[in-house]
Design a protein around this motif. Structure first.
Motif, PDB file in Angstrom:
ATOM      1  N   LEU A 183      -4.218  11.204  26.305  1.00 18.03           N
ATOM      2  CA  LEU A 183      -4.352  11.594  24.906  1.00 18.03           C
ATOM      3  C   LEU A 183      -3.382  12.707  24.573  1.00 18.03           C
ATOM      4  N   PRO A 184      -3.073  12.901  23.292  1.00 18.74           N
ATOM      5  CA  PRO A 184      -2.272  14.064  22.906  1.00 18.74           C
ATOM      6  C   PRO A 184      -2.953  15.371  23.293  1.00 18.74           C
ATOM      7  N   PHE A 185      -2.170  16.434  23.303  1.00 20.54           N
ATOM      8  CA  PHE A 185      -2.673  17.722  23.767  1.00 20.54           C
ATOM      9  C   PHE A 185      -3.874  18.181  22.963  1.00 20.54           C
ATOM     10  N   GLU A 186      -3.807  18.042  21.640  1.00 22.77           N
ATOM     11  CA  GLU A 186      -4.919  18.525  20.809  1.00 22.77           C
ATOM     12  C   GLU A 186      -6.185  17.720  21.050  1.00 22.77           C
ATOM     13  N   PHE A 187      -6.040  16.428  21.365  1.00 22.56           N
ATOM     14  CA  PHE A 187      -7.220  15.614  21.626  1.00 22.56           C
ATOM     15  C   PHE A 187      -7.817  15.927  22.993  1.00 22.56           C
ATOM     16  N   VAL A 188      -6.972  16.307  23.950  1.00 26.27           N
ATOM     17  CA  VAL A 188      -7.473  16.724  25.259  1.00 26.27           C
ATOM     18  C   VAL A 188      -8.358  17.962  25.122  1.00 26.27           C
ATOM     19  N   ALA A 189      -7.877  18.937  24.349  1.00 31.22           N
ATOM     20  CA  ALA A 189      -8.674  20.150  24.140  1.00 31.22           C
ATOM     21  C   ALA A 189      -9.925  19.858  23.320  1.00 31.22           C
ATOM     22  N   LEU A 190      -9.796  19.000  22.302  1.00 31.05           N
ATOM     23  CA  LEU A 190     -10.951  18.646  21.478  1.00 31.05           C
ATOM     24  C   LEU A 190     -12.018  17.926  22.295  1.00 31.05           C
ATOM     25  N   GLU A 191     -11.588  17.035  23.179  1.00 25.16           N
ATOM     26  CA  GLU A 191     -12.548  16.320  24.015  1.00 25.16           C
ATOM     27  C   GLU A 191     -13.271  17.260  24.964  1.00 25.16           C
ATOM     28  N   ALA A 192     -12.560  18.252  25.481  1.00 24.28           N
ATOM     29  CA  ALA A 192     -13.208  19.236  26.352  1.00 24.28           C
ATOM     30  C   ALA A 192     -14.283  20.008  25.598  1.00 24.28           C
ATOM     31  N   CYS A 193     -13.996  20.368  24.358  1.00 21.54           N
ATOM     32  CA  CYS A 193     -14.983  21.083  23.543  1.00 21.54           C
ATOM     33  C   CYS A 193     -16.200  20.214  23.268  1.00 21.54           C
ATOM     34  N   LEU A 194     -15.974  18.979  22.875  1.00 20.90           N
ATOM     35  CA  LEU A 194     -17.089  18.088  22.545  1.00 20.90           C
ATOM     36  C   LEU A 194     -17.939  17.782  23.775  1.00 20.90           C
ATOM     37  N   GLU A 195     -17.290  17.540  24.902  1.00 20.12           N
ATOM     38  CA  GLU A 195     -18.035  17.224  26.116  1.00 20.12           C
ATOM     39  C   GLU A 195     -18.888  18.403  26.564  1.00 20.12           C
ATOM     40  N   THR A 196     -18.334  19.610  26.479  1.00 25.10           N
ATOM     41  CA  THR A 196     -19.096  20.792  26.883  1.00 25.10           C
ATOM     42  C   THR A 196     -20.302  20.999  25.977  1.00 25.10           C
ATOM     43  N   VAL A 197     -20.104  20.878  24.674  1.00 16.24           N
ATOM     44  CA  VAL A 197     -21.201  21.110  23.729  1.00 16.24           C
ATOM     45  C   VAL A 197     -22.279  20.039  23.876  1.00 16.24           C
ATOM     46  N   CYS A 198     -21.871  18.783  23.957  1.00 19.68           N
ATOM     47  CA  CYS A 198     -22.855  17.696  24.070  1.00 19.68           C
ATOM     48  C   CYS A 198     -23.634  17.784  25.381  1.00 19.68           C
ATOM     49  N   ASN A 199     -22.952  18.077  26.476  1.00 17.60           N
ATOM     50  CA  ASN A 199     -23.646  18.209  27.758  1.00 17.60           C
ATOM     51  C   ASN A 199     -24.586  19.406  27.757  1.00 17.60           C
ATOM     52  N   CYS A 200     -24.171  20.497  27.114  1.00 25.26           N
ATOM     53  CA  CYS A 200     -25.020  21.691  27.050  1.00 25.26           C
ATOM     54  C   CYS A 200     -26.296  21.408  26.263  1.00 25.26           C
ATOM     55  N   LEU A 201     -26.164  20.756  25.114  1.00 29.45           N
ATOM     56  CA  LEU A 201     -27.341  20.439  24.304  1.00 29.45           C
ATOM     57  C   LEU A 201     -28.238  19.424  25.014  1.00 29.45           C
ATOM     58  N   GLU A 202     -27.627  18.456  25.667  1.00 25.66           N
ATOM     59  CA  GLU A 202     -28.434  17.468  26.392  1.00 25.66           C
ATOM     60  C   GLU A 202     -29.173  18.103  27.560  1.00 25.66           C
ATOM     61  N   SER A 203     -28.529  19.043  28.242  1.00 26.61           N
ATOM     62  CA  SER A 203     -29.182  19.738  29.344  1.00 26.61           C
ATOM     63  C   SER A 203     -30.369  20.558  28.849  1.00 26.61           C
ATOM     64  N   GLU A 204     -30.198  21.237  27.723  1.00 24.01           N
ATOM     65  CA  GLU A 204     -31.312  21.996  27.163  1.00 24.01           C
ATOM     66  C   GLU A 204     -32.454  21.080  26.745  1.00 24.01           C
ATOM     67  N   ALA A 205     -32.120  19.926  26.188  1.00 23.97           N
ATOM     68  CA  ALA A 205     -33.164  18.983  25.780  1.00 23.97           C
ATOM     69  C   ALA A 205     -33.933  18.448  26.994  1.00 23.97           C
ATOM     70  N   ILE A 206     -33.228  18.135  28.075  1.00 25.91           N
ATOM     71  CA  ILE A 206     -33.889  17.631  29.282  1.00 25.91           C
ATOM     72  C   ILE A 206     -34.789  18.702  29.890  1.00 25.91           C
ATOM     73  N   THR A 207     -34.301  19.941  29.925  1.00 24.55           N
ATOM     74  CA  THR A 207     -35.113  21.038  30.451  1.00 24.55           C
ATOM     75  C   THR A 207     -36.378  21.244  29.623  1.00 24.55           C
ATOM     76  N   LEU A 208     -36.234  21.139  28.313  1.00 21.83           N
ATOM     77  CA  LEU A 208     -37.398  21.281  27.442  1.00 21.83           C
ATOM     78  C   LEU A 208     -38.390  20.146  27.655  1.00 21.83           C
ATOM     79  N   GLU A 209     -37.887  18.928  27.866  1.00 19.18           N
ATOM     80  CA  GLU A 209     -38.776  17.798  28.143  1.00 19.18           C
ATOM     81  C   GLU A 209     -39.565  18.018  29.431  1.00 19.18           C
ATOM     82  N   GLN A 210     -38.899  18.483  30.461  1.00 21.91           N
ATOM     83  CA  GLN A 210     -39.567  18.700  31.740  1.00 21.91           C
ATOM     84  C   GLN A 210     -40.654  19.764  31.656  1.00 21.91           C
TER      85      GLN A 210
END
Length: 445
Positions: A183-210
């Motif tokens: 991907l272009p440079f800006e999309f590489v950085a954008l994907e890193a941001c989205l992946e970090t945020v989505c994984n962080c929110l999903e991790s918090e949701a799983i912890t709350l479920e447990q």
């Protein structure tokens, strides 16, 4: 002594020179600070990461960032930690502004500027971003070597057979070692941001479920103040996380629905197109500029002010061209998986919210049932109290020291008293059973 005399003569000469000077330039006189230096307002620490993955922390003010990225002041206001702005992904002409959870960054076609790089929660994201950019740099360097070899083979084949050279495409896409397109440079950085945020929110949701499901199940079996307090805290966290996830989802959905906003984020394509336009402009610069000067000399002053340079609308034309001609499928395919992931996280939280509501309904039913039982007990106790009070009144009246014919004879008086007390007790019990049967018949209990 001679050295002391020379010092006094030099000091006297300096004083006389200063006395003859009327004003000072700022470069000539710089007063020493009398106190601690104050940090300039608006200057913040930014982490700058270039296309090679090299990072450094710089201190820059708002205007310096605006000049470097081409953003406006209202765009930088989104990243202000003091102000509470919702999750935002904005595409501008030369940069992408990202405000997602703990990530506040500006992405350009050449570098990434990260605001809160000293936050411990941002450290894993910085490592992931640096690794991605370094892999992007290595893939780009490797592809450049392959392209040079391809160009050499194309020239050789053109000398051998011109028809065979038409089969070789001039444009090659940069690819990884596994064959996937880089991907272009800006999309590489954008994907890193989205992946970090989505994984962080999903991790918090799983912890709350447990934590939530066992606590809710325990509350249904043991209704106590401690369990109710735990459920209240879980519900508060659930509402807070759901709001954050909903904001990220709304921003991604809004971005996917607007092709113009996605076209704004193709920064590398804009840079390539601008550089090509600049090369073409430089080739015709002398002729066009001479023609422009001739026309300006012929026209009057008022008309010359209204005449525009043919290269003045270069930025706006570039932007309009990119918005109309860019295919945003690549960015749409990049955003779609993260939209699905964040939607799945929101569905998990929605399911948990429904479970909490069902548990609350069950607890309310249990409380209502207990309240009904207490009311039934109160009705029965009130009825028994009424009958017992009537019996006590009767016994009290008969126990008064009065002369009646019933108690004239001592032996018969005792028997009559026993018959009276026993008959009254049995009568109260019969009346109580009759009242209970009537309550049942009327469905009051």
């Amino acid at each position: 002594m001679s050295s002391g005399g020379d010092y006094h003569r030099l000091l006297h000469k300096t004083k006389s020179h200063i006395g003859q000077t009327n004003d000072f330039s700022p470069n000539q006189v710089r007063p020493l600070p009398t106190g601690p230096r104050k940090k300039s307002t608006g200057i913040q620490a930014w982490m700058l990461m270039n296309k090679k993955g090299e990072a450094q922390v710089i201190e820059a003010g708002k205007y310096a960032i605006m000049r470097r990225t081409g953003l406006l002041a209202r765009d930088l206001r989104v990243l202000d930690p003091i102000l509470s702005y919702p999750s935002t992904i904005m595409g501008r002409e030369k940069a992408i502004v990202i405000n997602l959870e703990h990530i506040k960054a500006i992405i350009t076609g050449l570098e990434v500027l990260l605001l809160n790089s000293r936050d411990p929660t941002v450290m894993p994201f910085i490592e992931e971003l640096q690794n991605r950019i370094q892999r992007f740099h290595h893939a780009t360097i490797a592809q450049k070597g392959d392209v040079d070899g391809l160009n050499f083979s194309k020239e050789f084949s053109m000398l051998e057979d011109q028809d065979e050279s038409l089969k070789v495409e001039e444009k090659t896409d940069v690819k990884n070692q596994d064959g996937s397109k880089v991907l272009p440079f800006e999309f590489v950085a954008l994907e890193a941001c989205l992946e970090t945020v989505c994984n962080c929110l999903e991790s918090e949701a799983i912890t709350l479920e447990q934590e939530a499901y066992p606590t809710l199940d325990k509350l249904t079996s043991v209704l106590s103040t401690l369990n109710l307090e735990r459920v209240r805290q879980i519900k508060s966290r659930l509402i807070e996380i759901s709001g954050r996830v909903q904001k990220v989802k709304d921003e991604l959905e809004h971005l996917l629905d607007d092709d113009e906003d996605m076209a704004q984020m193709y920064l590398t394509e804009k840079l390539v197109y601008s550089s090509n336009m600049n090369e073409g402009d430089d080739m015709d610069d002398e002729s066009s500029q001479s023609n422009f000067d001739d026309r300006c000399s012929i026209l009057s002053d008022d008309e010359g002010q209204n005449l525009e340079n043919p290269h003045g609308n270069h930025t706006s034309s570039t932007q309009s061209y990119m918005n109309k001609n860019l295919d945003v499928k690549e960015l749409e395919m990049l955003l779609e998986p993260y939209f699905v992931q964040i939607d799945g996280t929101l569905n998990k939280l929605s399911t948990l919210r429904e479970y909490v509501h069902n548990t609350e309904d069950f607890i309310n039913i249990m409380l209502d049932d207990k309240q009904n039982k207490l009311l039934q007990m109160g009705v029965m106790l009130t009825t028994a109290t009424l009958l017992l009070t009537a019996f006590i009144i009767t016994v009290g009246y008969l126990s008064i020291n009065v002369r009646i014919a019933l108690f004239n004879d001592n032996l018969n008086g005792e028997k009559n008293w026993l018959w009276t007390a026993g008959g009254g007790s049995i009568g109260c019990i019969v009346l109580y059973l009759f009242a209970y049967s009537w309550y049942k018949y009327k469905r009051l209990i």
